[in-house]
Write a protein that holds these residues in place. Structure first.
Motif, short mmCIF file in Angstrom:
data_model
loop_
_atom_site.label_atom_id
_atom_site.label_comp_id
_atom_site.label_asym_id
_atom_site.label_seq_id
_atom_site.Cartn_x
_atom_site.Cartn_y
_atom_site.Cartn_z
N PHE A 7 0.84 -1.19 0.00
CA PHE A 7 0.00 0.00 0.00
C PHE A 7 0.88 1.24 0.00
N GLU A 8 0.28 2.33 -0.38
CA GLU A 8 0.95 3.62 -0.35
C GLU A 8 0.12 4.56 0.50
N ILE A 9 0.82 5.42 1.22
CA ILE A 9 0.14 6.45 2.00
C ILE A 9 0.57 7.78 1.41
N HIS A 10 -0.41 8.61 1.07
CA HIS A 10 -0.12 9.91 0.47
C HIS A 10 -0.44 11.02 1.45
N LYS A 11 0.16 12.16 1.23
CA LYS A 11 -0.06 13.32 2.09
C LYS A 11 -1.57 13.57 2.22
N GLY A 12 -2.01 13.73 3.46
CA GLY A 12 -3.43 13.97 3.73
C GLY A 12 -4.22 12.71 3.99
N ASP A 13 -3.62 11.54 3.75
CA ASP A 13 -4.31 10.27 3.99
C ASP A 13 -4.38 9.95 5.48
N TYR A 14 -5.43 9.25 5.84
CA TYR A 14 -5.57 8.64 7.16
C TYR A 14 -5.74 7.16 6.90
N LEU A 15 -4.93 6.36 7.53
CA LEU A 15 -5.02 4.92 7.33
C LEU A 15 -5.11 4.26 8.70
N GLY A 16 -6.08 3.42 8.88
CA GLY A 16 -6.23 2.68 10.12
C GLY A 16 -6.11 1.20 9.84
N LEU A 17 -5.37 0.51 10.67
CA LEU A 17 -5.27 -0.94 10.59
C LEU A 17 -6.14 -1.52 11.68
N VAL A 18 -7.09 -2.33 11.28
CA VAL A 18 -8.05 -2.90 12.22
C VAL A 18 -7.96 -4.41 12.15
N GLY A 19 -8.00 -5.03 13.32
CA GLY A 19 -7.98 -6.48 13.35
C GLY A 19 -7.89 -6.95 14.78
N PRO A 20 -8.06 -8.25 14.97
CA PRO A 20 -8.03 -8.81 16.33
C PRO A 20 -6.62 -8.78 16.90
N ASN A 21 -6.53 -8.95 18.22
CA ASN A 21 -5.23 -9.06 18.87
C ASN A 21 -4.45 -10.19 18.21
N GLY A 22 -3.16 -9.96 17.99
CA GLY A 22 -2.31 -10.99 17.40
C GLY A 22 -2.36 -11.06 15.89
N ALA A 23 -3.09 -10.15 15.25
CA ALA A 23 -3.22 -10.19 13.79
C ALA A 23 -1.98 -9.66 13.07
N GLY A 24 -1.13 -8.92 13.79
CA GLY A 24 0.10 -8.42 13.15
C GLY A 24 0.13 -6.92 12.93
N LYS A 25 -0.82 -6.19 13.49
CA LYS A 25 -0.86 -4.74 13.29
C LYS A 25 0.39 -4.05 13.83
N THR A 26 0.76 -4.37 15.05
CA THR A 26 1.95 -3.76 15.64
C THR A 26 3.21 -4.22 14.92
N THR A 27 3.27 -5.47 14.54
CA THR A 27 4.42 -5.98 13.80
C THR A 27 4.57 -5.23 12.48
N LEU A 28 3.48 -5.03 11.75
CA LEU A 28 3.53 -4.30 10.50
C LEU A 28 4.02 -2.87 10.74
N LEU A 29 3.52 -2.23 11.75
CA LEU A 29 3.94 -0.87 12.06
C LEU A 29 5.44 -0.81 12.36
N LYS A 30 5.93 -1.76 13.14
CA LYS A 30 7.35 -1.79 13.46
C LYS A 30 8.21 -2.08 12.22
N ILE A 31 7.71 -2.87 11.31
CA ILE A 31 8.41 -3.10 10.05
C ILE A 31 8.45 -1.80 9.24
N MET A 32 7.33 -1.10 9.20
CA MET A 32 7.27 0.16 8.45
C MET A 32 8.24 1.19 9.02
N LEU A 33 8.49 1.14 10.32
CA LEU A 33 9.39 2.09 10.97
C LEU A 33 10.84 1.61 10.99
N GLY A 34 11.10 0.42 10.46
CA GLY A 34 12.46 -0.10 10.45
C GLY A 34 12.89 -0.68 11.77
N LEU A 35 11.96 -0.85 12.70
CA LEU A 35 12.29 -1.42 14.01
C LEU A 35 12.39 -2.94 13.93
N LEU A 36 11.73 -3.52 12.96
CA LEU A 36 11.84 -4.95 12.66
C LEU A 36 12.16 -5.08 11.18
#
Length: 162
Positions: A7-36
């Motif tokens: 996916f791409e995020i453009h200036k002015g976009d709001y993107l929410g990741l929704v899903g159950p606990n353990g679905a990988g939302k935090t993991t994806l965020l950490k990958i996007m930030l280079g923490l993982l």
């Protein structure tokens, strides 16, 4: 396990990741930030591979468990927010009047200005979370990554935040 995410995020976009606990939302965020590091694929921030990205003041980040720290940490609310300006100034450099003005604005935005002289450990979990949101805002980032930013924040404050 995360697979085939594009996916791409453009200036002015709001993107929410929704899903159950353990679905990988935090993991994806950490990958996007280079923490993982992903096993395959790549992440690009502002046209630069995250592994080579250096312009971190463009990024604001509030982790899911921002309030998991030693409550005896002897820092005031203002000092915690000013820490966010260290990415612009460098460690151990004095803060400028501009830094203090930006911290004041961020604290007012998070409705925490009146708490500026209190120790961060003396605040409730929701108040601490709002301080960490102010810290993410203090550099006027171009993009903000928030991992469950309203954790510990009461319903009225959640509504105001959004």
């Amino acid at each position: 396990m995360l697979r085939d995410i594009t996916f791409e995020i453009h200036k002015g976009d709001y993107l929410g990741l929704v899903g159950p606990n353990g679905a990988g939302k935090t993991t994806l965020l950490k990958i996007m930030l280079g923490l993982l590091t992903p096993k395959t694929g790549r992440v690009v921030l502002f046209g630069t591979d995250v592994r080579e990205f250096k312009n971190w003041p463009k990024i604001g980040y509030v982790p899911q468990k921002a309030v998991n720290f030693d409550v005896r940490f002897p820092a005031t609310v203002m000092e915690v927010v000013l820490m966010g300006r260290s990415a612009l100034r460098g460690l151990f450099r004095s803060f400028t009047e501009e830094d203090r003005d930006q911290a004041e604005q961020a604290l007012k935005t998070a409705e925490m200005w009146e708490y500026r002289d209190r120790l961060i450990g003396d605040l409730s979990g929701g108040e601490q979370q709002r301080v960490f949101i102010a810290r993410a805002l203090v550099t006027s980032p171009e993009i903000i990554f928030l991992d469950e930013p309203t954790t510990g924040v009461d319903a009225k404050s959640q509504e105001e935040f959004y």
